[in-house]
Design a protein around this motif. Structure first.
Motif, PDB file in Angstrom:
ATOM      1  N   PRO A  89       0.959  -1.141   0.033  1.00  0.00           N
ATOM      2  CA  PRO A  89      -0.065  -0.010   0.008  1.00  0.00           C
ATOM      3  C   PRO A  89       0.930   1.248   0.007  1.00  0.00           C
ATOM      4  N   PRO A  90       0.221   2.349  -0.383  1.00  0.00           N
ATOM      5  CA  PRO A  90       1.097   3.834  -0.292  1.00  0.00           C
ATOM      6  C   PRO A  90       1.691   3.958   0.890  1.00  0.00           C
ATOM      7  N   GLN A  91       1.179   3.445   2.136  1.00  0.00           N
ATOM      8  CA  GLN A  91       1.792   4.204   3.371  1.00  0.00           C
ATOM      9  C   GLN A  91       3.111   3.184   3.544  1.00  0.00           C
ATOM     10  N   ASN A 101       8.862 -11.591   5.297  1.00  0.00           N
ATOM     11  CA  ASN A 101       9.567 -10.572   4.465  1.00  0.00           C
ATOM     12  C   ASN A 101       8.637  -9.089   4.374  1.00  0.00           C
ATOM     13  N   PHE A 102       7.934  -9.114   5.148  1.00  0.00           N
ATOM     14  CA  PHE A 102       7.006  -7.674   5.244  1.00  0.00           C
ATOM     15  C   PHE A 102       6.443  -7.594   6.469  1.00  0.00           C
ATOM     16  N   ARG A 103       6.128  -6.267   6.612  1.00  0.00           N
ATOM     17  CA  ARG A 103       5.335  -5.884   8.179  1.00  0.00           C
ATOM     18  C   ARG A 103       4.025  -6.042   8.001  1.00  0.00           C
ATOM     19  N   ALA A 104       3.784  -7.575   8.258  1.00  0.00           N
ATOM     20  CA  ALA A 104       2.280  -7.825   8.120  1.00  0.00           C
ATOM     21  C   ALA A 104       1.935  -8.242   9.662  1.00  0.00           C
ATOM     22  N   GLN A 105       0.635  -8.135   9.660  1.00  0.00           N
ATOM     23  CA  GLN A 105       0.075  -8.177  10.845  1.00  0.00           C
ATOM     24  C   GLN A 105      -0.135 -10.032  11.125  1.00  0.00           C
ATOM     25  N   HIS A 135       6.946   1.674  11.828  1.00  0.00           N
ATOM     26  CA  HIS A 135       6.884   0.531  12.778  1.00  0.00           C
ATOM     27  C   HIS A 135       5.370  -0.029  12.604  1.00  0.00           C
ATOM     28  N   ARG A 136       4.797   0.207  11.628  1.00  0.00           N
ATOM     29  CA  ARG A 136       3.384  -0.251  11.456  1.00  0.00           C
ATOM     30  C   ARG A 136       3.214  -1.643  10.904  1.00  0.00           C
ATOM     31  N   ALA A 137       2.652  -2.544  11.381  1.00  0.00           N
ATOM     32  CA  ALA A 137       2.135  -3.654  10.758  1.00  0.00           C
ATOM     33  C   ALA A 137       0.892  -3.611   9.878  1.00  0.00           C
ATOM     34  N   PHE A 138       0.825  -4.266   8.806  1.00  0.00           N
ATOM     35  CA  PHE A 138      -0.354  -3.862   7.804  1.00  0.00           C
ATOM     36  C   PHE A 138      -1.246  -5.074   7.648  1.00  0.00           C
ATOM     37  N   VAL A 161       2.214 -19.588   1.722  1.00  0.00           N
ATOM     38  CA  VAL A 161       2.346 -17.926   1.306  1.00  0.00           C
ATOM     39  C   VAL A 161       2.286 -17.044   2.324  1.00  0.00           C
ATOM     40  N   PRO A 162       1.375 -17.228   3.380  1.00  0.00           N
ATOM     41  CA  PRO A 162       1.283 -16.531   4.540  1.00  0.00           C
ATOM     42  C   PRO A 162       2.643 -16.351   5.118  1.00  0.00           C
TER      43      PRO A 162
END
Length: 416
Positions: A141-143, A233-237, A151-154, A226-227
Motif C-alpha cells: 500500500p502507499p503508506q 518478508n513484510f511488516r504484516a499483522q 513501525h506499523r504492521a499492515f 504463502v502467509p
C-alpha cells in the motif's frame, strides 16, 4: 516470447495485417497451374483465419487473465515438487513457529497493470510445507514505505483467481491496486498488502485449493506457505487478525473454504460468484471423490462445525451463479460466524471480469470494517475504526447499489 507479453501481441497484430494484405495484393497475380494457384490461395486464407483467431484469443486471454504462460495454455507445466500426506490440519506435524525465516528476492513483475499504482513485485517461492514451487505477486500500500508508518504492521488480503486463471488477473484485469490506492491515501480503505499466489499448480486441472496426498497440497500452499512468506518478508499483522482471502468464481469457492476451514489463519473472506460444492467445477480435484467434496465444501464445514468459526464472509452472486450457494451458507451460519450476502441481478452482466471489477471497492470497504482496521490519512491519523464480525447479515444489494453493496433483498425480490 511470453504468451501475455506486449511483443507477442504486437507480432500477432503485424501478422494479421500481413494476412489481410497478402491476398488483396497477390490473389490475381498468382501464376502457374490451376491446382497450385488454388493451393496458394487456400494457404493465404488459412493464414488469415489463423492469425485472426490467434489475435482474438490473445486479446481475450489478456483481458480476462485466463492463461499466464505457454505451459498453462498447453497443459505441460507442474509446480508440485512433492505432495506428502500432511494430515487434517495441512501441517504434516511440522511446528510452523519453528520454521526458519526465509528472505525472498523480489523483482518488478511484468505484464498489464504490473507497473501502475507503485508497481507489483514477484518472487519464486519454494513452499516449506506444501512442496510447491511457484510465483507469488505482492503489492504494497502507499503508506508502507512512508516514515510515519515505519513501525506499523499492515493487514493482508490473499487474492485468488478463477479457473483457468492467472495470479496476475487481480492486478491486470480487475485493477484492484489501481482502484484501492487512491482510497487508501484518502483514508477510506485500510492499507492492505495484496498478495496473489499462483493457483494453477498442475496441468489441465483445478486444484480446488485442496490437499490431495500424492497429487498436490494446494491448501497448505495458500494457507501456510504463502502467509509465512509474507510475514517473513513484510511488516504484516499476525494471523488471524488482519488476514483475509478473496476470490472470484473458483477462487471465490476457495476463499470461503479456506476461511471456514482455517479460522486460525483468516478472519474474513470475499467470494464473488463463488460456489460451495466443488462439483460445480468438473475439472476440480476436490470433486473427484465424495470424501474430498465434503472436506472442501464450506457449507458442509459450517454445518458440521462443533464450534462455529469466528470468521466473516462476504458472498456476492447472481441467480444460478453463486447467489443460492451464498444463501445456503448464510442459513448454516451461527454466531460468531457472520455472512453478508450481496444479490447481483442478471441485468448486471454475466460471469465475467466486467461483473466483478465494480465489486472490488465495496468488498474492500467491508473488509476494512470486518478486520477491525483503521483507514489512515496522509498525516498518519486513524479514522472510522471498524467493527468486529457481527451476526449473519441479511443485507443484500440491488443493481442500482452494486457499487456500494447496499439495498435490501426484499427490494430486489419486488423487482423480479
Amino acid at each position: 516470447m511470453s504468451l501475455t507479453g506486449t511483443p507477442f501481441l504486437y507480432t500477432l497484430i503485424a501478422l494479421s495485417v500481413v494476412a489481410v494484405a497478402l491476398p488483396l495484393l497477390m490473389w490475381s497475380r498468382l501464376r502457374g497451374p490451376r491446382v497450385l494457384r488454388a493451393a496458394a490461395r487456400m494457404v493465404m486464407l488459412l493464414f488469415a483465419q489463423g492469425t485472426a483467431v490467434a489475435l482474438v484469443f490473445v486479446l481475450v486471454n489478456n483481458a480476462n487473465g485466463l492463461y499466464d504462460t505457454w505451459d498453462d495454455l498447453l497443459g505441460t507445466g507442474t509446480h508440485v515438487q512433492q505432495a506428502a500426506d500432511l494430515g487434517a490440519d495441512g501441517t504434516g506435524g511440522i511446528a510452523l513457529d519453528r520454521l526458519p525465516k526465509v528472505r525472498q528476492t523480489f523483482t518488478q513483475a511484468e505484464g498489464p497493470g504490473m507497473h501502475t499504482a507503485g508497481g507489483v513485485r514477484v518472487t519464486q517461492l519454494e513452499g516449506q510445507v506444501s512442496g510447491i514451487n511457484a510465483e507469488v505477486y505482492v503489492w504494497l500500500p502507499p503508506q508502507y514505505d512512508e516514515p510515519a508508518y515505519a513501525h506499523r504492521a499492515f493487514p493482508v488480503v490473499e487474492l485468488l483467481p478463477g479457473y483457468p486463471g492467472s495470479a496476475k488477473s487481480w492486478y491486470g484485469t480487475l485493477h484492484v491496486h489501481e482502484q484501492l490506492a487512491p482510497l487508501m491515501r484518502a483514508g477510506k480503505v485500510a492499507p492492505f498488502i495484496l498478495v496473489a499466489p499462483r493457483t494453477t499448480l498442475l496441468p489441465g486441472v483445478d486444484t480446488g485449493c485442496a490437499n490431495v496426498p500424492g497429487t498436490v497440497n494446494a491448501d497448505s500452499w495458500l494457507s501456510i506457505d504463502v502467509p509465512k512468506m509474507v510475514r517473513d518478508n513484510f511488516r504484516a499483522q499476525p494471523a488471524p487478525k488482519g488476514w483475509a482471502v478473496a476470490g472470484y468464481s473458483a477462487g471465490g469457492h476457495c476463499a470461503a473454504k479456506l476461511a471456514v476451514a482455517h479460522p486460525d489463519r483468516y478472519r474474513a473472506a470475499v467470494s464473488l460468484s463463488g460456489y460451495s460444492d466443488p462439483i460445480v467445477e468438473p475439472n476440480s480435484l476436490a470433486a473427484q471423490s465424495p470424501a474430498l467434496r465434503r472436506a472442501n465444501n464450506p457449507c458442509l464445514l459450517l454445518r458440521k462445525a462443533t464450534v462455529p468459526p469466528p470468521v466473516a464472509l462476504y458472498l456476492s452472486g447472481q441467480p444460478k451463479d453463486g447467489y443460492e450457494a451464498a444463501l445456503a451458507l448464510r442459513k448454516e451460519a451461527k454466531a460468531p460466524t457472520a455472512v453478508h450476502v450481496v444479490y447481483i441481478p442478471t441485468s448486471a452482466g454475466g460471469h465475467t471480469m466486467a461483473l466483478w471489477r465494480p465489486q472490488v471497492v465495496p468488498a474492500f470497504r467491508w473488509l476494512t470494517t470486518q478486520l477491525d482496521q483503521r483507514p489512515v490519512t496522509g498525516d498518519g491519523t486513524g479514522k472510522a475504526k471498524g467493527t468486529t464480525p457481527r451476526a449473519p447479515s441479511s443485507v443484500d444489494s440491488k443493481h442500482a447499489a452494486l457499487a456500494s453493496g447496499t439495498a435490501s433483498r426484499a427490494a430486489a425480490a419486488r423487482r423480479r
